[in-house]
Design an enzyme around this catalytic site. Structure first.
Site, PDB file in Angstrom:
ATOM      1  N   HIS A 166      -9.169  -0.836   7.270  1.00 43.26           N
ATOM      2  CA  HIS A 166      -8.703   0.055   6.189  1.00 43.26           C
ATOM      3  C   HIS A 166      -7.316  -0.333   5.681  1.00 43.26           C
ATOM      4  O   HIS A 166      -6.937   0.055   4.582  1.00 43.26           O
ATOM      5  CB  HIS A 166      -8.785   1.523   6.613  1.00 43.26           C
ATOM      6  CG  HIS A 166      -7.633   2.048   7.408  1.00 43.26           C
ATOM      7  ND1 HIS A 166      -7.674   2.240   8.767  1.00 43.26           N
ATOM      8  CD2 HIS A 166      -6.405   2.443   7.018  1.00 43.26           C
ATOM      9  CE1 HIS A 166      -6.524   2.740   9.167  1.00 43.26           C
ATOM     10  NE2 HIS A 166      -5.728   2.869   8.140  1.00 43.26           N
ATOM     11  N   ASP A 225     -13.636  -0.273  12.102  1.00 45.30           N
ATOM     12  CA  ASP A 225     -12.366  -0.441  11.380  1.00 45.30           C
ATOM     13  C   ASP A 225     -11.519  -1.583  11.958  1.00 45.30           C
ATOM     14  O   ASP A 225     -10.519  -1.341  12.629  1.00 45.30           O
ATOM     15  CB  ASP A 225     -11.606   0.896  11.434  1.00 45.30           C
ATOM     16  CG  ASP A 225     -10.410   0.931  10.502  1.00 45.30           C
ATOM     17  OD1 ASP A 225     -10.280   0.011   9.674  1.00 45.30           O
ATOM     18  OD2 ASP A 225      -9.609   1.881  10.621  1.00 45.30           O
ATOM     19  N   SER A 273      -1.328   2.045  11.745  1.00 40.65           N
ATOM     20  CA  SER A 273      -2.708   1.570  11.698  1.00 40.65           C
ATOM     21  C   SER A 273      -2.808   0.069  11.921  1.00 40.65           C
ATOM     22  O   SER A 273      -2.000  -0.701  11.395  1.00 40.65           O
ATOM     23  CB  SER A 273      -3.337   1.912  10.352  1.00 40.65           C
ATOM     24  OG  SER A 273      -3.702   3.257  10.345  1.00 40.65           O
TER      25      SER A 273
HETATM   26  C1  4AZ Z   1      -3.339   6.761   9.350  1.00 37.56           C
HETATM   27  O1  4AZ Z   1      -3.461   7.430   8.350  1.00 37.56           O
HETATM   28  C2  4AZ Z   1      -3.389   7.402  10.681  1.00 37.56           C
HETATM   29  N1  4AZ Z   1      -2.776  10.298  14.640  1.00 37.56           N
HETATM   30  C3  4AZ Z   1      -3.273   6.633  11.806  1.00 37.56           C
HETATM   31  C4  4AZ Z   1      -3.329   7.226  13.035  1.00 37.56           C
HETATM   32  C5  4AZ Z   1      -3.504   8.569  13.138  1.00 37.56           C
HETATM   33  C6  4AZ Z   1      -3.614   9.356  12.012  1.00 37.56           C
HETATM   34  C7  4AZ Z   1      -3.556   8.755  10.771  1.00 37.56           C
HETATM   35  C8  4AZ Z   1      -3.586   9.181  14.487  1.00 37.56           C
HETATM   36  O2  4AZ Z   1      -3.164   5.557   9.277  1.00 37.56           O
END
Ligand code: 4AZ
Length: 286
Positions: free
Chosen positions: A83, A134, A231
């Site tokens: 993503h 992902d 992420s």
């Molecule tokens: C994000 O939006 C995201 N709390 C990554 C990790 C988490 C929530 C959102 C986990 O990239």
């Protein structure tokens, strides 16, 4: 709503780049100790396989263009989240100046090295409506100078056992309100039973937890978690890579653990796919 949670990652950064402020869709109420959320400062030498994905063209130069995390699993191969490379994040391919930043603790410094990306392979099985599959592989134009890589935990590895202590690393939001770190942080979490995430994410608006391809981690009382901007970064237990930061509802909420891409699924997919030649022993990355 499709992609609601995952897209919260990049939206604030993308919007910052064009100068329009849009509040986080899932901004968790920040608590004083809720900071990575609930984390501690890390020197990159302690996790030299943790890298930043960056594009100054798309995300501005303030934090060296960092917009996601990644993890080196071979000298020329970096894993990240699929993503992170979606059209809504980086636009139509190829991303103009996509770089992997290695060996840099503080994004405001020029420590370490910025390495160009030779090719991008996004898991064709990635499904943005369920968040399944992902992951993506970046092949680097030159090997990482440190040569530091972390081994991937295959299926059946004891590091996946619920209750195992793990650490997630990243330069992401430290309070759930868009306070992006400029220096690397880590947060200690535990692998949680799949049932916890199945209860938290039964499907619908918040995404669907699928135990075969995802991993659930956090703390029963919340407080420590990955967050937007983390992420694609690593979750490491017992010296092995078990997860890639993927999604979740908010950050650090007791009833909404962090969801990670299960790395054993990455291993399984890559052993059959053509996309990640750089991961094969003896493969010629060039
Ligand atoms: C994000 O939006 C995201 N709390 C990554 C990790 C988490 C929530 C959102 C986990 O990239």
């Amino acid at each position: 709503m499709r992609g609601r949670i995952v897209r919260a990652l990049a939206r604030p950064l993308v919007m910052a780049a064009v100068g329009v402020a849009i509040p986080l869709l899932n901004a968790a109420p920040a608590t004083a100790d809720s900071v990575v959320v609930g984390g501690f400062p890390v020197d990159v030498s302690q996790s030299p396989w943790t890298v930043a994905l960056a594009s100054r063209d798309l995300f501005g130069g303030t934090r060296a263009g960092q917009f996601c995390g990644g993890v080196a699993v071979a000298p020329t191969a970096v894993l990240t989240a699929a993503h992170c490379l979606g059209r809504d994040v980086v636009g139509a391919p190829p991303t103009p100046d996509l770089k992997v930043i290695t060996g840099r603790t503080d994004l405001l410094s020029d420590q370490g090295k910025e390495i160009a990306v030779r090719s991008v392979w996004v898991n064709p099985g990635y499904d943005s409506s369920t968040n399944g599959g992902d992951f993506a592989v970046l092949t680097l134009a030159e090997p990482l100078p440190s040569g530091a890589v972390v081994p991937m935990a295959g299926a059946g590895d004891p590091a996946y056992t619920p209750g195992t202590s793990a650490t997630v690393y990243g330069w992401g939001d430290t309070d759930g309100n868009g306070a992006y770190a400029h220096s690397l942080r880590g947060a200690r979490v535990h692998v949680l039973p799949d049932a916890r995430c199945e209860r938290a994410y039964p499907g619908g608006g918040d995404g669907t937890y699928a135990a075969e391809t995802m991993l659930c981690a956090g703390e029963t009382t919340g407080g420590r978690d990955a967050c937007q901007g983390d992420s694609g970064g690593p979750l490491v237990a017992q010296g092995r890579l078990i997860g890639l930061v993927s999604w979740g509802n908010g950050c650090g909420r007791a009833d909404s653990p962090g969801v990670y891409t299960r790395v054993s699924e990455v291993v399984r997919t890559l052993s059959r796919a053509d996309g990640a030649k750089a991961l094969r022993p003896g493969a010629d990355a060039t």
